[in-house]
Motif scaffolding. Structure first.
Motif, PDB file in Angstrom:
ATOM      1  N   ALA A  75       0.833  -1.206   0.000  1.00 57.35           N
ATOM      2  CA  ALA A  75       0.000   0.000   0.000  1.00 57.35           C
ATOM      3  C   ALA A  75       0.868   1.258   0.000  1.00 57.35           C
ATOM      4  CB  ALA A  75      -0.929  -0.005   1.208  1.00 57.35           C
ATOM      5  N   LEU A  76       1.869   1.290   0.852  1.00 61.19           N
ATOM      6  CA  LEU A  76       2.722   2.484   0.934  1.00 61.19           C
ATOM      7  C   LEU A  76       3.546   2.680  -0.339  1.00 61.19           C
ATOM      8  CD1 LEU A  76       3.908   2.313   4.663  1.00 61.19           C
ATOM      9  CD2 LEU A  76       2.109   3.757   3.682  1.00 61.19           C
ATOM     10  N   SER A  77       3.977   1.584  -0.937  1.00 60.20           N
ATOM     11  CA  SER A  77       4.763   1.724  -2.177  1.00 60.20           C
ATOM     12  C   SER A  77       3.891   2.141  -3.366  1.00 60.20           C
ATOM     13  CB  SER A  77       5.528   0.438  -2.476  1.00 60.20           C
ATOM     14  OG  SER A  77       4.636  -0.619  -2.741  1.00 60.20           O
ATOM     15  N   SER A  78       2.586   1.994  -3.254  1.00 61.74           N
ATOM     16  CA  SER A  78       1.692   2.399  -4.343  1.00 61.74           C
ATOM     17  C   SER A  78       1.387   3.904  -4.310  1.00 61.74           C
ATOM     18  CB  SER A  78       0.387   1.610  -4.286  1.00 61.74           C
ATOM     19  OG  SER A  78      -0.420   2.064  -3.221  1.00 61.74           O
ATOM     20  N   LEU A  79       1.759   4.583  -3.235  1.00 63.88           N
ATOM     21  CA  LEU A  79       1.452   6.006  -3.078  1.00 63.88           C
ATOM     22  C   LEU A  79       2.463   6.874  -3.825  1.00 63.88           C
ATOM     23  CD1 LEU A  79       0.707   6.081   0.775  1.00 63.88           C
ATOM     24  CD2 LEU A  79      -0.944   5.852  -1.089  1.00 63.88           C
ATOM     25  N   THR A  80       1.986   8.050  -4.213  1.00 60.96           N
ATOM     26  CA  THR A  80       2.914   9.032  -4.793  1.00 60.96           C
ATOM     27  C   THR A  80       3.767   9.589  -3.657  1.00 60.96           C
ATOM     28  OG1 THR A  80       1.445  10.915  -4.476  1.00 60.96           O
ATOM     29  CG2 THR A  80       1.213   9.669  -6.556  1.00 60.96           C
ATOM     30  N   GLU A  81       4.809  10.330  -4.020  1.00 63.13           N
ATOM     31  CA  GLU A  81       5.711  10.897  -3.005  1.00 63.13           C
ATOM     32  C   GLU A  81       4.965  11.825  -2.056  1.00 63.13           C
ATOM     33  OE1 GLU A  81       9.585  13.801  -2.942  1.00 63.13           O
ATOM     34  OE2 GLU A  81       9.444  12.394  -4.616  1.00 63.13           O
ATOM     35  N   LYS A  82       4.100  12.683  -2.595  1.00 65.20           N
ATOM     36  CA  LYS A  82       3.340  13.619  -1.762  1.00 65.20           C
ATOM     37  C   LYS A  82       2.322  12.874  -0.882  1.00 65.20           C
ATOM     38  CE  LYS A  82       3.759  17.788  -4.530  1.00 65.20           C
ATOM     39  NZ  LYS A  82       3.071  18.836  -5.263  1.00 65.20           N
ATOM     40  N   GLN A  83       1.624  11.898  -1.457  1.00 60.55           N
ATOM     41  CA  GLN A  83       0.645  11.124  -0.683  1.00 60.55           C
ATOM     42  C   GLN A  83       1.331  10.432   0.500  1.00 60.55           C
ATOM     43  OE1 GLN A  83      -0.933   8.539  -3.725  1.00 60.55           O
ATOM     44  NE2 GLN A  83      -2.648   9.913  -4.205  1.00 60.55           N
ATOM     45  N   TYR A  84       2.491   9.830   0.228  1.00 57.19           N
ATOM     46  CA  TYR A  84       3.230   9.143   1.280  1.00 57.19           C
ATOM     47  C   TYR A  84       3.652  10.126   2.373  1.00 57.19           C
ATOM     48  CZ  TYR A  84       6.849   6.359   3.582  1.00 57.19           C
ATOM     49  OH  TYR A  84       7.614   5.703   4.520  1.00 57.19           O
ATOM     50  N   LYS A  85       4.241  11.256   1.951  1.00 57.17           N
ATOM     51  CA  LYS A  85       4.741  12.267   2.885  1.00 57.17           C
ATOM     52  C   LYS A  85       3.601  12.811   3.754  1.00 57.17           C
ATOM     53  CE  LYS A  85       7.215  16.678   2.781  1.00 57.17           C
ATOM     54  NZ  LYS A  85       7.768  17.712   1.899  1.00 57.17           N
ATOM     55  N   TYR A  86       2.468  13.136   3.166  1.00 58.42           N
ATOM     56  CA  TYR A  86       1.344  13.714   3.909  1.00 58.42           C
ATOM     57  C   TYR A  86       0.647  12.672   4.802  1.00 58.42           C
ATOM     58  CZ  TYR A  86       1.943  17.548   0.541  1.00 58.42           C
ATOM     59  OH  TYR A  86       2.443  18.573  -0.226  1.00 58.42           O
ATOM     60  N   LEU A  87       0.596  11.435   4.306  1.00 58.18           N
ATOM     61  CA  LEU A  87      -0.020  10.369   5.107  1.00 58.18           C
ATOM     62  C   LEU A  87       0.794  10.118   6.381  1.00 58.18           C
ATOM     63  CD1 LEU A  87      -2.461   8.344   4.794  1.00 58.18           C
ATOM     64  CD2 LEU A  87      -0.771   6.671   4.105  1.00 58.18           C
ATOM     65  N   ILE A  88       2.106  10.073   6.249  1.00 51.25           N
ATOM     66  CA  ILE A  88       2.980   9.864   7.413  1.00 51.25           C
ATOM     67  C   ILE A  88       2.857  11.052   8.368  1.00 51.25           C
ATOM     68  CG2 ILE A  88       5.394   9.639   8.165  1.00 51.25           C
ATOM     69  CD1 ILE A  88       4.233   7.107   6.822  1.00 51.25           C
ATOM     70  N   ALA A  89       2.850  12.255   7.845  1.00 53.02           N
ATOM     71  CA  ALA A  89       2.725  13.452   8.684  1.00 53.02           C
ATOM     72  C   ALA A  89       1.389  13.445   9.430  1.00 53.02           C
ATOM     73  CB  ALA A  89       2.864  14.715   7.837  1.00 53.02           C
ATOM     74  N   ARG A  90       0.336  13.029   8.751  1.00 50.24           N
ATOM     75  CA  ARG A  90      -1.015  13.054   9.357  1.00 50.24           C
ATOM     76  C   ARG A  90      -1.202  11.953  10.391  1.00 50.24           C
ATOM     77  NH1 ARG A  90      -4.592  13.824  12.029  1.00 50.24           N
ATOM     78  NH2 ARG A  90      -6.805  13.805  11.577  1.00 50.24           N
ATOM     79  N   TYR A  91      -0.853  10.707  10.037  1.00 50.91           N
ATOM     80  CA  TYR A  91      -1.202   9.577  10.908  1.00 50.91           C
ATOM     81  C   TYR A  91      -0.059   9.076  11.790  1.00 50.91           C
ATOM     82  CZ  TYR A  91      -5.542   9.595   8.349  1.00 50.91           C
ATOM     83  OH  TYR A  91      -6.746   9.977   7.808  1.00 50.91           O
ATOM     84  N   VAL A  92       1.191   9.376  11.435  1.00 49.00           N
ATOM     85  CA  VAL A  92       2.310   8.959  12.293  1.00 49.00           C
ATOM     86  C   VAL A  92       2.729  10.129  13.188  1.00 49.00           C
ATOM     87  CG1 VAL A  92       4.687   8.099  12.351  1.00 49.00           C
ATOM     88  CG2 VAL A  92       3.082   7.221  10.645  1.00 49.00           C
ATOM     89  N   ALA A  93       2.932  11.303  12.586  1.00 44.25           N
ATOM     90  CA  ALA A  93       3.320  12.488  13.365  1.00 44.25           C
ATOM     91  C   ALA A  93       2.111  13.153  14.018  1.00 44.25           C
ATOM     92  CB  ALA A  93       4.049  13.483  12.472  1.00 44.25           C
ATOM     93  N   ASN A  94       0.925  12.712  13.647  1.00 43.29           N
ATOM     94  CA  ASN A  94      -0.328  13.181  14.245  1.00 43.29           C
ATOM     95  C   ASN A  94      -0.562  14.684  14.047  1.00 43.29           C
ATOM     96  OD1 ASN A  94      -2.700  12.411  15.443  1.00 43.29           O
ATOM     97  ND2 ASN A  94      -1.971  12.692  17.523  1.00 43.29           N
TER      98      ASN A  94
END
Length: 192
Positions: A135-154
């Motif tokens: 799933a993570l490898s299917s994301l674009t660079e921006k999608q991955y970066k924003y997803l991590i910022a939103r759900y990991v960095a909260n």
């Protein structure tokens, strides 16, 4: 050979009435009445219609057809229970609690069940990790970066937008697309 009038009356009595020997039917019965007559007739009607026959059963208890039906159902159920118990009885008389002692191959030790559960959980975890990687490898660079910022960095979408210098709607758009891709890949995993 013609039937006598008494034989005809006995036949009619048997069609209209059923007789139960209470002392035979109910072990330990100590009542005065030895007989129960099951009939739709009243006691008066019985004596008027079958005086000689009824005298043989004195003293008796008169039961309605409904009460007789209840007795019949009770007997039938008891018989079924008895037959089932014979069919299911252990031929050697062992208790179920003792089965592990005499038939240890039947009992599954708890450590085996625990091992199976642990293996299942480990397989589920490995599958989940593979799906997450996919799933993570299917994301674009921006999608991955924003997803991590939103759900990991909260961080909120507004905080990410300020840090990136873009509108929060643009962040929401990338996050929604990322979540949609992840859900599609994990589809069916959590139903198992």
């Amino acid at each position: 050979m013609a039937k006598s009038q008494l034989d005809v009356l006995k036949e009619e009595f048997q069609n209209e009435c059923k007789v139960i020997n209470l002392k035979y039917e109910y072990e330990g019965y100590i009542g005065v009445e030895q007989w129960a007559i099951i009939s739709a007739l009243t006691e008066k009607e019985l004596f008027e219609k079958y005086p000689e026959i009824v005298k043989q059963y004195m003293p008796f208890v008169l039961l309605s057809n409904e009460q007789g039906q209840a007795i019949y159902e009770f007997r039938r159920n008891e018989s079924k229970f008895y037959k089932r118990s014979l069919n299911n009885e252990d031929a050697f008389g062992y208790d179920d609690e003792l089965i592990g002692i005499f038939h240890s191959e039947v009992v599954v030790p708890s450590f085996v069940e625990q091992k199976i559960t642990e293996e299942y959980e480990e397989n589920r975890y490995q599958l989940k990790m593979k799906l997450l990687d996919k799933a993570l490898s299917s994301l674009t660079e921006k999608q991955y970066k924003y997803l991590i910022a939103r759900y990991v960095a909260n961080k909120s979408a507004r905080e990410i937008a300020e840090a990136e210098g873009v509108s929060h709607q643009a962040i929401e758009k990338h996050l929604n697309a990322a979540v949609k891709k992840v859900k599609k890949i994990f589809k069916g995993f959590f139903r198992k």
